[in-house]
Design an enzyme around this catalytic site. Structure first.
Site, mmCIF file in Angstrom:
data_model
loop_
_atom_site.group_PDB
_atom_site.id
_atom_site.type_symbol
_atom_site.label_atom_id
_atom_site.label_comp_id
_atom_site.label_asym_id
_atom_site.label_seq_id
_atom_site.Cartn_x
_atom_site.Cartn_y
_atom_site.Cartn_z
ATOM 1 C CG HIS A 1 -0.517 0.029 2.417
ATOM 2 N ND1 HIS A 1 -1.482 -0.016 3.457
ATOM 3 C CD2 HIS A 1 0.682 -0.194 3.108
ATOM 4 C CE1 HIS A 1 -0.816 -0.055 4.630
ATOM 5 N NE2 HIS A 1 0.536 -0.100 4.528
ATOM 6 C CD GLU A 2 -1.064 4.792 1.046
ATOM 7 O OE1 GLU A 2 -1.181 5.644 0.171
ATOM 8 O OE2 GLU A 2 -1.919 4.389 1.838
ATOM 9 N N GLY A 3 1.848 2.668 -2.743
ATOM 10 C CA GLY A 3 2.872 2.437 -3.799
ATOM 11 C C GLY A 3 3.777 1.344 -3.403
#
Length: 603
Positions: A440-442
C-alpha cells in the site's frame, strides 16, 4: 510486567542523542516546546497505548470489520479511540496553532505514532489517515471548507481517507475514470468507483470524508487532467443536518492481516446524487495528493518498523525465558539447559532484527527531522535543501522498513520455533499485519522507479549530491573516533560504489532508453537502502561511542551503548556486504527481464 513492544530508551536515544530534537525548540516555529513538553508527550503516548491500544490488539484481529446492511461495523472501541485521539490533540499534533493544532515537531509526533503502531497497528491507522486528509484541507482548502471539515476531523468525530485507487487503474493513477460534473451552485456531481480504500466506511464515526481524485468532465487525459475533491459520505443540508451523499460500499475486503481496519470498495453517485467539492485549483489534484501520499509513505515505513519492533521485543523476551540445549562446550547431558539467547545463531537472528528495526527507525527519524527543517528552516536555502533530501529518502524509508520488516518478523517467528507459527503468540499476527506494507501507498516496484527514475536525477542530480555529501560528513565524524574507523572506511567504499553504479545506470538511460534503465530499479532501491541504513548505524555508533568516551556510565547505559556498537558492527559485517552482488547485477549489460517474453512463461 506489561508486554514490551518498543524500546523507549532507543526512541529517546534517537531523539535526543543522535538527532538533537531539542535544537528545534530554538527555531521560532517550535519555540513553545522544550524537553519537558517532548517528554510529557512521549510518556502520554506510552500510557495511551498500554491503556487503549494494546488491550484490543488481538481482539481487532479476531473480530474483523463486517458489512451489515450496507454499513461497515468495526470494533466498538474505535469510536472512543478516535474521540480520545481527537480530544487529546493527537490528530492535530503537527498542525499549526492557527488550525488549533499543537504545532509539535514531526520528530516527536512520529515517535508517538511509532509507539501507537507498535502497540496496535490497525488501531493507529484511523487517526493517522484522518490527520493526513485534514492536512490537505488545511493546505489547499478555502475558508468554508476548513470551517466545515477541519474541526470535525481533528476532533475525531469525522474520519478522513485517501480515495485514489480504482479497479481498472490500480497504481496507474493516470487511468482513473471517476468523473466530476460541474453544477451551477459551485459543487460537482461525482460518479465512479474507488477500491482498496482504508477506513473507507465504518460506524466508529458519524461521517467519512474522502479526499478523492477524479477528472472534471472534459479534462485532459493523463495525470494533468486530475483534480482533487472533498467527497463526504454524508453532506450537510441547508438546515445543517447530515444526509446521505450517495456513496455506497459494494464490498469489504477480507484481508490476510491488518484486519482491525476496514478496506472497502465504494460506488459513487449511482443515483446521480453525490456532491463533491473541488479542493484547490482544477487539474492540480495529483500534485496536491502527493503531499498526503508522501506523508503516508513515511507513515507506512513507521508502521512497518513499529510492527517489526513489537515482534523483535516479543522474540527477545521469549529467547531469554525459553531454555533448550546446552553450550557446545558442555558434554554433560545431565547439566541444566540454557536460555536459547545464549546460542550464537539465536543471537544472530536477534541482531538481525535489531539492526533492521533500529536502523529503520533511525532513518525514519532522519526523514522526520528533514520534515521539521523544511517547515522551520532558518534561512532561505535551508528548507529547499532538506526538502530535496526528504524527497530522495522517502521511497527508501518506506521500502526498507517494509521489505526488511517482513524478514525481521520472519526471524522473530524462527526464534519462537513452532510456537511462533501458532496464534498462541503474537508474532504470527505481526507477520500477517506486516505483509501489506510493501504494497500500500505505492508498491516496491513503484518506489524503485520513483527513486531511480525521478528522485536521483531530479534537478540534475542535486538531491543525490546532497545525500552523498551528508553521508560523507558522517564518515568524516566517525573517523575521528578510533574504534569506528573500520566502519567509516567500509561506508566510504560503499558510498563510492553507489555513486559509480548510479553513474553507469544513468549512462544506460541515455544509451538504451527508460525500459532497460528502470528494469532493475527495485534492486537499485535495495542497494540504496542498505547503504542508507549503514549510514544511520554509523550515526548511532558515533553517538554511542561518544557517550562511552565521555566517562563511566550506569550499567544499563553501558550495556545499551555496547549493544548499539555491536549491532552496528553486525550490520556492516552481515548486511552491508550484500551490496557487492547487487552492484554486479546492476552494472551487467544483459537486460534479462526486458528480453524475457511472456510466452516463455509456459508449463
Amino acid at each position: 510486567m506489561a508486554e514490551k513492544f518498543i524500546s523507549f530508551r532507543n526512541l529517546k536515544f534517537l531523539l535526543y542523542e543522535v538527532f538533537d530534537v531539542q535544537s528545534l525548540a530554538g527555531r521560532p516555529y517550535y519555540r513553545q516546546h522544550n524537553r519537558n513538553t517532548f517528554d510529557m508527550t512521549l510518556n502520554a503516548a506510552m500510557k495511551l497505548s498500554y491503556r487503549l491500544l494494546k488491550p484490543i490488539f488481538a481482539e481487532m484481529d479476531h473480530n474483523p470489520p463486517t458489512l451489515v446492511a450496507g454499513q461497515v461495523r468495526v470494533h466498538p472501541a474505535v469510536s472512543n479511540l478516535l474521540k480520545e485521539f481527537g480530544q487529546g490533540g493527537w490528530i492535530a499534533a503537527t498542525f499549526p496553532e492557527i488550525c488549533d493544532g499543537e504545532q509539535l515537531p514531526f520528530m516527536i509526533a512520529n515517535a508517538c505514532f511509532m509507539i501507537f503502531s507498535a502497540a496496535n497497528y490497525s488501531a493507529s491507522v484511523y487517526p493517522g489517515l484522518t490527520a493526513g486528509a485534514a492536512r490537505l484541507i488545511a493546505s489547499f482548502g478555502n475558508d468554508e471548507q476548513k470551517r466545515i471539515f477541519l474541526t470535525r476531523m481533528l476532533s475525531g468525530h469525522w474520519q478522513g481517507t485517501m480515495a485514489l485507487t480504482e479497479p481498472q487503474a490500480g497504481s496507474s493513477l493516470s487511468d482513473i475514470m471517476t468523473t466530476a460534473f460541474p453544477e451551477q451552485d459551485g459543487y460537482y456531481r461525482m460518479r465512479g468507483r474507488k477500491t482498496f480504500i482504508s477506513a473507507g466506511d465504518h460506524d466508529g464515526v458519524e461521517n467519512i470524508v474522502h479526499l478523492m481524485l477524479a477528472r472534471i468532465e472534459g479534462a485532459p487525459v493523463g495525470p494533468k487532467g486530475i483534480s482533487l475533491f472533498i467527497v463526504p459520505k454524508k453532506r450537510l443540508n441547508e438546515s445543517g443536518n447530515l444526509i446521505s451523499n450517495d456513496i455506497a460500499v459494494s464490498q469489504i475486503f477480507h484481508k490476510m492481516g491488518y484486519r482491525g481496519a476496514p478496506i472497502v470498495e465504494l460506488c459513487i453517485g449511482d443515483d446521480n446524487n453525490c456532491m463533491g467539492y473541488l479542493l484547490g485549483q482544477p487539474h492540480k489534484g495529483l500534485a496536491y495528493m502527493f503531499q498526503m501520499m508522501n506523508e503516508e509513505r513515511i507513515g507506512v515505513g513507521l508502521g512497518a518498523a513499529s510492527i517489526a519492533s513489537a515482534a523483535y521485543h516479543a522474540s527477545m523476551a521469549y529467547c531469554r525465558e525459553r531454555c533448550q540445549g546446552r553450550p557446545l562446550t558442555s558434554r554433560n547431558p545431565l547439566s541444566s539447559q540454557v536460555p536459547i539467547i545464549y546460542h550464537a545463531d539465536v543471537k544472530r537472528m536477534l541482531l538481525f532484527q535489531r539492526s533492521v528495526v533500529e536502523g529503520s527507525l533511525s532513518l525514519l527519524m532522519q526523514c522526520s527531522l528533514y520534515q521539521d527543517l523544511t517547515q522551520a528552516g532558518a534561512s532561505i536555502d535551508e528548507p529547499e535543501t532538506y526538502r530535496l533530501l526528504l524527497e530522495l529518502l522517502t521511497p527508501v524509508a518506506k521500502t526498507y522498513a517494509s521489505e526488511m520488516g517482513i524478514l525481521s518478523v520472519s526471524a522473530a517467528i524462527q526464534c519462537f520455533g513452532g510456537y511462533g507459527y501458532c496464534q498462541d503468540f503474537p508474532v504470527e499476527q505481526h507477520f500477517r499485519d506486516m505483509r501489506i506494507h510493501p504494497i500500500h501507498e505505492g508498491t516496491t516496484g513503484i518506489q524503485g522507479m520513483d527513486l531511480l527514475g525521478r528522485k536521483v536525477v531530479m534537478e540534475n542530480g542535486k538531491a543525490f549530491v546532497l545525500y552523498l555529501q551528508t553521508v560523507q560528513t558522517a564518515i568524516d565524524s566517525a573517523r575521528r573516533l578510533n574504534p569506528l574507523i573500520p566502519m567509516a572506511d567500509k561506508l566510504g567504499l560503499a558510498k563510492d560504489l553507489l555513486q559509480d553504479v548510479t553513474l553507469k545506470l544513468t549512462g544506460i538511460a541515455v544509451k538504451d532508453g527508460p525500459e532497460i534503465f528502470l528494469a532493475d530499479a527495485v534492486l537499485y532501491l535495495e542497494f540504496f537502502g542498505i547503504v542508507t541504513i549503514a549510514w544511520q548505524w554509523l550515526l548511532q555508533a558515533i553517538s554511542a561511542q561518544q557517550a562511552l568516551d565521555d566517562g563511566p556510565a550506569a550499567s544499563a547505559d553501558f550495556n545499551f551503548y555496547q549493544g548499539k556498537l555491536h549491532t552496528a558492527r553486525y550490520f556492516f559485517s552481515y548486511e552491508l556486504v550484500k551490496i557487492s552482488g547487487l552492484a554486479e547485477r546492476l552494472t551487467e549489460t544483459d537486460p534479462l527481464t526486458v528480453n524475457m517474453k511472456p510466452d516463455y512463461f509456459t508449463d
